[in-house]
Scaffold this active site. Structure first.
Site, PDB file in Angstrom:
ATOM      1  CD  GLU A 195      -1.753  -2.406   1.472  1.00 21.32           C
ATOM      2  OE1 GLU A 195      -2.615  -3.286   1.323  1.00 21.32           O
ATOM      3  OE2 GLU A 195      -0.592  -2.639   1.902  1.00 21.32           O
ATOM      4  CD  GLN A 249      -7.994  -7.214  -1.362  1.00 22.79           C
ATOM      5  OE1 GLN A 249      -7.529  -7.828  -0.391  1.00 22.79           O
ATOM      6  NE2 GLN A 249      -7.705  -7.535  -2.615  1.00 22.79           N
ATOM      7  CG  PHE A 250     -11.078  -4.991   3.252  1.00 21.41           C
ATOM      8  CD1 PHE A 250     -12.433  -5.150   3.500  1.00 21.41           C
ATOM      9  CD2 PHE A 250     -10.405  -5.987   2.566  1.00 21.41           C
ATOM     10  CE1 PHE A 250     -13.103  -6.290   3.079  1.00 21.41           C
ATOM     11  CE2 PHE A 250     -11.058  -7.128   2.139  1.00 21.41           C
ATOM     12  CZ  PHE A 250     -12.421  -7.277   2.394  1.00 21.41           C
ATOM     13  CB  ALA A 251     -11.198   1.621   4.797  1.00 17.85           C
ATOM     14  CG  ASP A 252     -10.211  -2.412   8.083  1.00 21.10           C
ATOM     15  OD1 ASP A 252     -10.621  -2.503   9.243  1.00 21.10           O
ATOM     16  OD2 ASP A 252     -10.969  -2.408   7.092  1.00 21.10           O
ATOM     17  CG  PHE A 253      -5.951  -3.956   3.986  1.00 19.36           C
ATOM     18  CD1 PHE A 253      -6.204  -4.452   5.254  1.00 19.36           C
ATOM     19  CD2 PHE A 253      -6.279  -4.754   2.898  1.00 19.36           C
ATOM     20  CE1 PHE A 253      -6.762  -5.709   5.447  1.00 19.36           C
ATOM     21  CE2 PHE A 253      -6.830  -6.008   3.067  1.00 19.36           C
ATOM     22  CZ  PHE A 253      -7.076  -6.489   4.347  1.00 19.36           C
ATOM     23  CG  HIS A 297     -11.131  -7.677   6.708  1.00 22.25           C
ATOM     24  ND1 HIS A 297     -10.383  -8.397   7.609  1.00 22.25           N
ATOM     25  CD2 HIS A 297     -10.557  -7.882   5.495  1.00 22.25           C
ATOM     26  CE1 HIS A 297      -9.411  -9.034   6.966  1.00 22.25           C
ATOM     27  NE2 HIS A 297      -9.490  -8.728   5.685  1.00 22.25           N
TER      28      HIS A 297
END
Length: 657
Positions: free
Chosen positions: A396, A418-422, A463
């Protein structure tokens, strides 16, 4: 030291000498000024001039170079005017950052130099993005980027090399191996014999070069550049050299053994090269004296200009320069409408933006043939090709920095997390590079980062986060968080048109559960304009994202409640005027957010209303949010975590106050 002049004519030999002498003499003058207290700090490159000068001399003037804080020779070789450089170091207005940053923390499109930030790693990924833009435009150019031996330990170094290798990007990765990372010697930094060995693992061609030999540096880099322009690929170069002074002057060099300093003093790149030119009768004492006098006069005259400039007093542009000014382009909706889901509206807005902007590139994990994990980009490869719809490695930070490089080289980028968490793995380039570049040196970041977010889907702590507050705190970022398909499409197209960095939050729980009539054609919606979904005079309800749907559900169950329901839609800029107007009418305010309570949007909205509408309030402002825990996985735990059930109780309690 052995010099080989093959292919280097006498005029070029003299030019290289002068180009090294100039930064050396400037540095020697700066050290005097530092002791006199006329400049605040200095990072010395004495003994390393051959690298900056040799590399820059081998590049063409229209090829980007990304130096570090010991690469004065890059700036002087590109003929950046000395009065501006000196003004930059003194924090004067005619410098490159209007006094907002110091030393070499700046860039200049005029000279195709992109300066560093103190978090060294991201600039390597930025070089990838610049080079990618050149590939997509068909430019036969090389991009050169510098780092030190210490920087090769950072994850961004490895991410950037991997991206460049996978995408065959024409980047020269230049490592200045100068012996120490501040006081930490190389044997405590890495264990390979040569840092160039690190290229092997990435399938990258690599070389170790004597960084104190100007002719070796220049001829090798020039030869590689010619080859790379024809056959684009990354190359890793390790320049062996030494830092003769402290990391910065206050650090000193007491940690360096005296015999090591003496050894490298004998390898001084300028003194050795001068002796060689004298012996080969390329220069003589008269020419040497003439060169020195010319440089001394230039330095003195330039310092006089810089010292004569007044200190910065006008602060009127400080807020205005955080973002690049842009005029909102309103595209009207057409008459044809379709009832579609939120995920379809986002996909449609993205597709139509790709059609409108030929310079727009999409990047993300699995977004190409697979269409992304949420299928937002399904079918895009067939429509736009893999050059513009790019699967990325799992990195990222490197990809966000690459997006910044695309912007610098005048393209647009949309990055899908892919997910905001990442996004936590890419936090640094967002908050320290994208957010600050325009304020620092007038360079916009034309980047949108799509953020599939939110709970209610049983996805657990990694996630399900709705992490918008990480970014609303950072000046220089715009944050958008739609709750409905119509808003999502129109705000996404606006985000892509906007030349500033935008974090675009998309609630996963709404992707396929929320339908709305949406115009089929291209349209835009303005930032900073909230939407009134219900109107009433008893209470003001403010929310966004999934919280808006919770509020609507609650109001449907309590038809007696006459409320103004405000959907913020964008969190930065924030439409406080609409909230003030409503609160002055209703006298009561409750704010609902999915995020945990402390430090969230609700806190700032509450504080601003208390500061600006206190005399209109008939009750304390109430905030309702998720629990102060990470978001859990099990349904009953997640239901307890989320605030939907607590909201109705708090709403009725506030109404009864």
């Amino acid at each position: 030291m052995q010099y080989t002049t093959t292919g280097v004519d006498p005029t070029t030999q003299i030019s290289l000498y002068k180009r090294m002498l100039r930064p050396r003499m400037i540095e020697e003058k700066m050290l005097v000024l530092l002791r006199q207290g006329k400049i605040s700090k200095w990072f010395s490159g004495i003994g390393q001039e051959a690298i900056a000068v040799g590399v820059t001399s081998a590049l063409k003037a229209d090829e980007y170079i990304l130096p570090m804080h010991r690469n004065l020779g890059v700036f002087t070789t590109r003929n950046v005017p000395l009065p501006r450089l000196f003004a930059q170091w003194q924090g004067k207005a005619s410098g490159f950052t209007k006094g907002r940053d110091r030393s070499f923390h700046f860039g200049t499109q005029e000279y195709k130099i992109i300066g560093m930030i103190s978090h060294l790693g991201p600039q390597l990924g930025v070089a990838d993005g610049i080079a990618l833009a050149d590939i997509l435009k068909g430019n036969k150019r090389v991009t050169a980027v510098f780092t030190g031996e210490g920087g090769t330990s950072e994850g961004d170094f490895h991410e950037a090399l991997n991206i460049a290798s996978v995408w065959d990007l024409p980047v020269l990765f230049c490592i200045e191996n100068n012996g120490y990372g501040l006081s930490t010697p190389t044997n405590e930094q890495y264990r390979c014999d040569n840092l160039s060995d690190k290229g092997v693992g990435y399938g990258i061609e690599s070389y170790t070069i004597d960084g104190n030999n100007i002719l070796e540096v220049f001829t090798k880099v020039a030869s590689l550049c010619e080859s790379i322009r024809t056959n684009p690929r990354p190359v890793l170069l390790e320049f062996k050299t030494f830092r003769m002074r402290g990391h910065e002057e206050a650090s000193g060099t007491k940690y360096v053994p005296s015999e090591l300093l003496s050894k490298w003093q004998e390898k001084d790149p300028i003194e050795n090269y001068r002796q060689f030119l004298m012996e080969t009768e390329i220069i003589d004492e008269e020419l040497q004296s003439e060169l020195q006098q010319d440089i001394e006069q230039e330095i003195s005259a330039s310092l006089k200009i810089a010292f004569g400039e007044n200190e910065i007093e006008d602060v009127s542009e400080e807020i205005g320069d955080v973002f690049k000014s842009s005029v909102y382009q309103h595209f009207k909706v057409n008459t044809e409408i379709k009832n579609i889901r939120l995920v379809d509206a986002i996909s449609e807005g993205l597709r139509q933006s790709m059609e409108r902007h030929d310079d727009l590139v999409l990047m993300g994990q699995d977004i190409a043939d697979y269409g992304g994990v949420f299928k937002v980009t399904e079918g895009f490869v067939g429509a736009f090709g893999k050059d513009r719809v790019r699967n990325t490695p799992i990195c990222e930070s490197g990809i966000i920095a690459t997006a910044m490089g695309l912007s610098i080289n005048r393209m647009k980028a949309v990055v899908e997390m892919q997910f905001a968490d990442f996004v936590s793995s890419g936090f640094n380039p967002i908050v320290n590079y994208l957010a600050k570049s325009h304020y620092r040196w007038n360079e916009p970041a034309d980047v949108v980062i799509r953020m599939p977010c939110g709970g209610g889907v049983g996805a657990g702590p990694f996630h399900s986060q709705t992490n918008e507050a990480w970014f609303t705190k950072t000046p220089g970022l715009k944050v958008v968080y739609p709750a409905f398909p119509y808003d999502a499409k129109g705000l996404l197209t606006t985000a892509i048109n906007d030349p500033n960095p935008v974090l675009f939050f998309e609630h996963k729980g709404l992707y396929r559960s929320t339908y709305q009539d949406v115009p089929s054609g291209y349209y835009t919606l303005p930032f900073g304009k909230a939407s009134f979904l219900r109107e009433g005079d008893a209470i003001t309800i403010v929310s966004y994202g999934l919280g808006i749907h919770w509020a609507l559900e609650t109001l449907d169950k309590q038809p007696q409640v006459q409320a103004d329901l405000i959907d913020l839609r964008t969190l930065m800029p924030l439409d406080m005027e609409s909230i003030y107007t409503s609160v002055k009418k209703t006298g009561k305010l409750i704010i609902l957010q999915e995020d945990s309570l402390f430090g969230g949007i609700a806190s700032d909205v509450s504080a601003l209303v208390m500061e600006n509408c206190f005399e209109y309030l008939d009750a304390p402002v109430r905030r309702v949010a998720s629990l102060e825990t990470p978001i859990p996985f099990a349904k009953n735990l997640e239901d307890n975590y989320l605030p939907i059930h607590r909201f109705q109780k708090e709403l009725l309690s506030l109404l009864a106050y």
